[in-house]
Scaffold this motif. Structure first.
Motif, PDB file in Angstrom:
ATOM      1  N   THR A   5       0.614  -1.074   0.133  1.00  0.00           N
ATOM      2  CA  THR A   5      -0.106  -0.006   0.048  1.00  0.00           C
ATOM      3  C   THR A   5       0.840   1.166   0.038  1.00  0.00           C
ATOM      4  O   THR A   5       0.584   2.272  -0.675  1.00  0.00           O
ATOM      5  CB  THR A   5      -1.007  -0.060   1.274  1.00  0.00           C
ATOM      6  OG1 THR A   5      -1.919  -1.067   0.931  1.00  0.00           O
ATOM      7  CG2 THR A   5      -1.884   1.219   1.182  1.00  0.00           C
ATOM      8  N   LEU A   8       2.052   1.905  -3.401  1.00  0.00           N
ATOM      9  CA  LEU A   8       1.086   2.301  -4.238  1.00  0.00           C
ATOM     10  C   LEU A   8       0.940   3.847  -3.901  1.00  0.00           C
ATOM     11  O   LEU A   8       0.957   4.588  -4.909  1.00  0.00           O
ATOM     12  CB  LEU A   8      -0.108   1.651  -4.123  1.00  0.00           C
ATOM     13  CG  LEU A   8       0.081   0.200  -4.743  1.00  0.00           C
ATOM     14  CD1 LEU A   8      -1.104  -0.402  -4.292  1.00  0.00           C
ATOM     15  CD2 LEU A   8       0.217   0.262  -6.299  1.00  0.00           C
ATOM     16  N   SER A  12       1.700   6.553  -6.756  1.00  0.00           N
ATOM     17  CA  SER A  12       0.659   7.706  -7.000  1.00  0.00           C
ATOM     18  C   SER A  12       0.958   9.154  -6.992  1.00  0.00           C
ATOM     19  O   SER A  12       0.902   9.912  -7.787  1.00  0.00           O
ATOM     20  CB  SER A  12      -0.721   7.439  -6.360  1.00  0.00           C
ATOM     21  OG  SER A  12      -1.283   6.101  -6.700  1.00  0.00           O
ATOM     22  N   ASP A  50     -15.526  -0.928 -12.185  1.00  0.00           N
ATOM     23  CA  ASP A  50     -14.756  -1.897 -11.693  1.00  0.00           C
ATOM     24  C   ASP A  50     -13.963  -1.461 -10.388  1.00  0.00           C
ATOM     25  O   ASP A  50     -13.474  -0.300 -10.265  1.00  0.00           O
ATOM     26  CB  ASP A  50     -13.781  -2.598 -12.740  1.00  0.00           C
ATOM     27  CG  ASP A  50     -14.245  -3.203 -13.905  1.00  0.00           C
ATOM     28  OD1 ASP A  50     -15.501  -3.621 -13.771  1.00  0.00           O
ATOM     29  OD2 ASP A  50     -13.610  -3.088 -14.863  1.00  0.00           O
ATOM     30  N   TRP A  51     -13.835  -2.609  -9.334  1.00  0.00           N
ATOM     31  CA  TRP A  51     -12.846  -2.178  -8.339  1.00  0.00           C
ATOM     32  C   TRP A  51     -11.646  -1.654  -8.438  1.00  0.00           C
ATOM     33  O   TRP A  51     -11.271  -0.576  -7.836  1.00  0.00           O
ATOM     34  CB  TRP A  51     -12.628  -3.452  -7.543  1.00  0.00           C
ATOM     35  CG  TRP A  51     -12.037  -3.221  -6.008  1.00  0.00           C
ATOM     36  CD1 TRP A  51     -10.824  -3.655  -5.593  1.00  0.00           C
ATOM     37  CD2 TRP A  51     -12.576  -2.242  -5.037  1.00  0.00           C
ATOM     38  NE1 TRP A  51     -10.655  -2.956  -4.111  1.00  0.00           N
ATOM     39  CE2 TRP A  51     -11.730  -2.497  -3.878  1.00  0.00           C
ATOM     40  CE3 TRP A  51     -13.735  -1.667  -4.931  1.00  0.00           C
ATOM     41  CZ2 TRP A  51     -11.905  -1.630  -2.942  1.00  0.00           C
ATOM     42  CZ3 TRP A  51     -14.145  -0.939  -3.603  1.00  0.00           C
ATOM     43  CH2 TRP A  51     -12.988  -0.807  -2.765  1.00  0.00           C
ATOM     44  N   GLU A  52     -10.801  -2.030  -9.591  1.00  0.00           N
ATOM     45  CA  GLU A  52      -9.619  -1.268 -10.023  1.00  0.00           C
ATOM     46  C   GLU A  52      -9.654   0.074 -10.115  1.00  0.00           C
ATOM     47  O   GLU A  52      -8.774   0.703  -9.584  1.00  0.00           O
ATOM     48  CB  GLU A  52      -8.998  -2.263 -11.110  1.00  0.00           C
ATOM     49  CG  GLU A  52      -8.544  -3.505 -10.648  1.00  0.00           C
ATOM     50  CD  GLU A  52      -9.875  -4.679 -10.817  1.00  0.00           C
ATOM     51  OE1 GLU A  52     -10.719  -4.220 -11.407  1.00  0.00           O
ATOM     52  OE2 GLU A  52      -9.565  -5.665 -10.034  1.00  0.00           O
ATOM     53  N   GLU A  53     -10.856   0.524 -10.738  1.00  0.00           N
ATOM     54  CA  GLU A  53     -10.973   2.021 -10.976  1.00  0.00           C
ATOM     55  C   GLU A  53     -11.260   2.673  -9.509  1.00  0.00           C
ATOM     56  O   GLU A  53     -10.819   3.800  -9.527  1.00  0.00           O
ATOM     57  CB  GLU A  53     -12.142   2.329 -12.098  1.00  0.00           C
ATOM     58  CG  GLU A  53     -12.510   3.623 -12.393  1.00  0.00           C
ATOM     59  CD  GLU A  53     -13.323   3.694 -13.409  1.00  0.00           C
ATOM     60  OE1 GLU A  53     -13.919   4.924 -13.499  1.00  0.00           O
ATOM     61  OE2 GLU A  53     -13.994   2.882 -14.154  1.00  0.00           O
ATOM     62  N   VAL A  55     -10.246   1.845  -6.978  1.00  0.00           N
ATOM     63  CA  VAL A  55      -8.952   1.891  -5.878  1.00  0.00           C
ATOM     64  C   VAL A  55      -8.250   2.882  -6.578  1.00  0.00           C
ATOM     65  O   VAL A  55      -7.427   3.681  -5.961  1.00  0.00           O
ATOM     66  CB  VAL A  55      -8.136   0.757  -6.126  1.00  0.00           C
ATOM     67  CG1 VAL A  55      -6.901   0.607  -5.349  1.00  0.00           C
ATOM     68  CG2 VAL A  55      -9.180  -0.443  -5.199  1.00  0.00           C
ATOM     69  N   SER A  56      -8.028   3.052  -8.010  1.00  0.00           N
ATOM     70  CA  SER A  56      -7.173   3.921  -8.753  1.00  0.00           C
ATOM     71  C   SER A  56      -7.647   5.314  -8.162  1.00  0.00           C
ATOM     72  O   SER A  56      -6.706   6.306  -8.057  1.00  0.00           O
ATOM     73  CB  SER A  56      -7.373   3.934 -10.071  1.00  0.00           C
ATOM     74  OG  SER A  56      -6.865   4.996 -10.745  1.00  0.00           O
ATOM     75  N   TYR A  59      -6.103   5.983  -4.621  1.00  0.00           N
ATOM     76  CA  TYR A  59      -4.873   6.543  -4.702  1.00  0.00           C
ATOM     77  C   TYR A  59      -4.728   7.903  -5.145  1.00  0.00           C
ATOM     78  O   TYR A  59      -3.744   8.609  -4.962  1.00  0.00           O
ATOM     79  CB  TYR A  59      -4.103   5.450  -5.404  1.00  0.00           C
ATOM     80  CG  TYR A  59      -3.837   4.343  -4.551  1.00  0.00           C
ATOM     81  CD1 TYR A  59      -3.196   4.378  -3.475  1.00  0.00           C
ATOM     82  CD2 TYR A  59      -4.545   2.896  -4.712  1.00  0.00           C
ATOM     83  CE1 TYR A  59      -3.068   3.504  -2.639  1.00  0.00           C
ATOM     84  CE2 TYR A  59      -4.343   1.910  -4.089  1.00  0.00           C
ATOM     85  CZ  TYR A  59      -3.511   1.884  -2.854  1.00  0.00           C
ATOM     86  OH  TYR A  59      -3.445   0.961  -1.834  1.00  0.00           O
TER      87      TYR A  59
END
Length: 80
Positions: A5, A8, A12, A50-53, A55-56, A59
């Motif tokens: 984390t 990341l 970011s 989507d979960w990835e978006e 999370v993006s 961050y």
């Protein structure tokens, strides 16, 4: 916190500094940018992205907050 984390967050923040070297003119504008980023998190969630978006966007928000904490904005703390 999971070990990756922090990496990341650092990545970011570096990406944000590279992409937007002129961050904000003052603390008030910087706060507006943080609120805008938080709105992007909410939009991603509301749009069932989507979960990835999601999370993006999280961050991206954290990167703005780090930049505020590290006083990347141009003006002094109390300047408008």
């Amino acid at each position: 916190m999971k070990p990756n984390t922090m990496n990341l967050i650092i990545g970011s923040t570096k990406h944000a500094r590279d992409k937007h070297p002129d961050f904000a003119d003052n603390i008030c504008r910087a706060l507006c940018l943080a609120q805008e980023e938080m709105g992007e998190v909410a939009k991603a969630i509301n749009d069932r992205a989507d979960w990835e978006e999601v999370v993006s966007e999280i961050y991206d928000t954290i990167a703005v907050l780090v930049r505020i904490a590290e006083k990347d904005f141009k003006g002094g703390f109390n300047e408008k």
